[in-house]
Motif scaffolding. Sequence first.
Motif, mmCIF file in Angstrom:
data_model
loop_
_atom_site.group_PDB
_atom_site.id
_atom_site.type_symbol
_atom_site.label_atom_id
_atom_site.label_comp_id
_atom_site.label_asym_id
_atom_site.label_seq_id
_atom_site.Cartn_x
_atom_site.Cartn_y
_atom_site.Cartn_z
ATOM 1 N N GLN A 138 1.052 -1.496 -0.307
ATOM 2 C CA GLN A 138 -0.011 -0.042 -0.650
ATOM 3 C C GLN A 138 0.923 0.911 -0.190
ATOM 4 O OE1 GLN A 138 -2.259 -0.201 3.250
ATOM 5 N NE2 GLN A 138 -4.281 -1.248 2.296
ATOM 6 N N VAL A 139 2.259 1.063 1.159
ATOM 7 C CA VAL A 139 2.382 2.105 0.747
ATOM 8 C C VAL A 139 3.651 2.461 -0.359
ATOM 9 C CG1 VAL A 139 5.324 3.337 1.864
ATOM 10 C CG2 VAL A 139 2.998 2.480 3.140
ATOM 11 N N LEU A 140 4.310 1.091 -1.185
ATOM 12 C CA LEU A 140 4.788 1.663 -2.587
ATOM 13 C C LEU A 140 3.663 1.808 -3.570
ATOM 14 C CD1 LEU A 140 6.836 -1.298 -2.659
ATOM 15 C CD2 LEU A 140 7.025 0.935 -2.468
ATOM 16 N N LEU A 141 2.155 2.194 -3.028
ATOM 17 C CA LEU A 141 1.589 2.220 -4.110
ATOM 18 C C LEU A 141 1.149 3.975 -3.612
ATOM 19 C CD1 LEU A 141 -0.853 1.284 -6.939
ATOM 20 C CD2 LEU A 141 -2.398 0.902 -4.289
ATOM 21 N N PHE A 142 1.003 4.005 -2.233
ATOM 22 C CA PHE A 142 0.437 5.680 -2.872
ATOM 23 C C PHE A 142 1.687 6.397 -3.200
ATOM 24 C CE2 PHE A 142 0.774 8.701 0.486
ATOM 25 C CZ PHE A 142 0.499 9.875 0.557
ATOM 26 N N HIS A 143 2.717 6.119 -2.595
ATOM 27 C CA HIS A 143 4.005 5.933 -3.011
ATOM 28 C C HIS A 143 4.203 7.185 -4.771
ATOM 29 C CE1 HIS A 143 5.947 7.589 0.793
ATOM 30 N NE2 HIS A 143 6.471 6.520 0.754
ATOM 31 N N SER A 144 4.204 5.840 -5.506
ATOM 32 C CA SER A 144 3.751 5.280 -6.974
ATOM 33 C C SER A 144 2.694 6.512 -7.742
ATOM 34 C CB SER A 144 4.076 4.327 -7.734
ATOM 35 O OG SER A 144 2.373 3.692 -7.443
ATOM 36 N N PHE A 145 1.452 6.849 -6.345
ATOM 37 C CA PHE A 145 0.373 7.316 -7.351
ATOM 38 C C PHE A 145 0.956 8.964 -7.172
ATOM 39 C CE2 PHE A 145 -2.804 10.885 -5.516
ATOM 40 C CZ PHE A 145 -3.834 10.112 -6.229
ATOM 41 N N ILE A 146 1.739 9.899 -5.893
ATOM 42 C CA ILE A 146 2.154 10.816 -4.979
ATOM 43 C C ILE A 146 2.817 10.978 -6.556
ATOM 44 C CG2 ILE A 146 3.603 11.787 -4.145
ATOM 45 C CD1 ILE A 146 0.385 12.013 -2.843
ATOM 46 N N MET A 147 3.876 10.922 -7.130
ATOM 47 C CA MET A 147 4.716 10.567 -8.341
ATOM 48 C C MET A 147 4.555 11.337 -9.486
ATOM 49 S SD MET A 147 7.671 10.768 -6.460
ATOM 50 C CE MET A 147 9.230 11.075 -7.691
ATOM 51 N N GLN A 148 3.519 10.109 -9.705
ATOM 52 C CA GLN A 148 2.451 10.031 -11.079
ATOM 53 C C GLN A 148 1.978 11.875 -10.791
ATOM 54 O OE1 GLN A 148 -0.042 7.157 -11.913
ATOM 55 N NE2 GLN A 148 1.325 6.101 -12.215
ATOM 56 N N TYR A 149 1.518 11.925 -9.618
ATOM 57 C CA TYR A 149 0.416 13.783 -9.824
ATOM 58 C C TYR A 149 1.816 14.764 -9.964
ATOM 59 C CZ TYR A 149 -1.777 17.137 -7.876
ATOM 60 O OH TYR A 149 -2.609 18.487 -7.003
ATOM 61 N N ILE A 150 2.782 14.120 -9.040
ATOM 62 C CA ILE A 150 4.191 15.416 -8.842
ATOM 63 C C ILE A 150 4.358 14.972 -10.620
ATOM 64 C CG2 ILE A 150 6.255 16.121 -7.805
ATOM 65 C CD1 ILE A 150 4.879 14.758 -5.848
ATOM 66 N N TYR A 151 4.621 14.547 -11.084
ATOM 67 C CA TYR A 151 4.575 14.786 -12.849
ATOM 68 C C TYR A 151 3.912 15.085 -13.495
ATOM 69 C CZ TYR A 151 6.474 12.631 -17.426
ATOM 70 O OH TYR A 151 6.698 12.810 -18.497
ATOM 71 N N ILE A 152 2.455 15.169 -13.789
ATOM 72 C CA ILE A 152 1.887 15.803 -14.696
ATOM 73 C C ILE A 152 1.295 17.146 -14.421
ATOM 74 C CG2 ILE A 152 -1.234 15.552 -14.364
ATOM 75 C CD1 ILE A 152 -0.644 12.497 -14.091
ATOM 76 N N ARG A 153 1.592 17.278 -12.131
ATOM 77 C CA ARG A 153 1.530 19.059 -12.510
ATOM 78 C C ARG A 153 2.853 19.289 -13.144
ATOM 79 N NH1 ARG A 153 -2.956 21.165 -10.682
ATOM 80 N NH2 ARG A 153 -1.269 22.539 -9.630
ATOM 81 N N ILE A 154 4.003 18.840 -12.533
ATOM 82 C CA ILE A 154 5.129 19.298 -13.452
ATOM 83 C C ILE A 154 5.039 20.197 -15.255
ATOM 84 C CG2 ILE A 154 7.212 19.393 -14.094
ATOM 85 C CD1 ILE A 154 7.577 18.455 -10.388
ATOM 86 N N TYR A 155 5.091 18.588 -15.758
ATOM 87 C CA TYR A 155 4.813 18.999 -17.479
ATOM 88 C C TYR A 155 3.619 18.989 -17.466
ATOM 89 C CZ TYR A 155 9.649 16.893 -15.735
ATOM 90 O OH TYR A 155 11.241 17.102 -15.168
ATOM 91 N N SER A 156 2.686 18.653 -17.454
ATOM 92 C CA SER A 156 1.722 19.408 -18.036
ATOM 93 C C SER A 156 1.228 20.853 -18.436
ATOM 94 C CB SER A 156 0.114 19.065 -17.243
ATOM 95 O OG SER A 156 -0.027 17.710 -16.847
#
Length: 156
Positions: A138-156
């Motif tokens: 669950q922690v790994l899933l949460f961290h990957s979700f956060i990383m995807q969110y950050i990536y989308i916010r930065i590069y969109s």
Amino acid sequence: MIHFVLLISRQGKVRLTKWYSPYSQKERTKVIRELSGMILSRGPKLCNFVEWRGYKVVYKRYASLYFCMCIDQDDNELEVLEIIHHFVEILDRYFGSVCELDLIFNFHKAYYILDEILIAGELQESSKKTVARLIAAQVLLFHSFIMQYIYIRIYS
């Protein structure tokens, strides 16, 4: 069946609650006030079982926290004490000697762990290794979700 789980500090502050039976918000507040007053006023040499409103409340103090579970009259108190100890051992394993601050700042992780152990007021998983593995996933899933969110916010 476990009707609810309460974690209360020695000062009477509620650190975690999980309700498996329907209670209104007003009833929950009243239950917490009654039980915290009753449990905190008991001496350390008294037993860890209290009869309350036709139920039994099983509690155990670990460091500065009281772990409380409300069960039916005909349920086994010693089994519930083992469930409480099992929960504390898993919290200790996850946080590395759990303390009240761990539960304050990482309450969502404590809820994840409790949800892996108990479902609908019944013991679901008794293996510490399995619970640890599921929480790590669950922690790994949460961290990957956060990383995807950050990536989308930065590069969109």
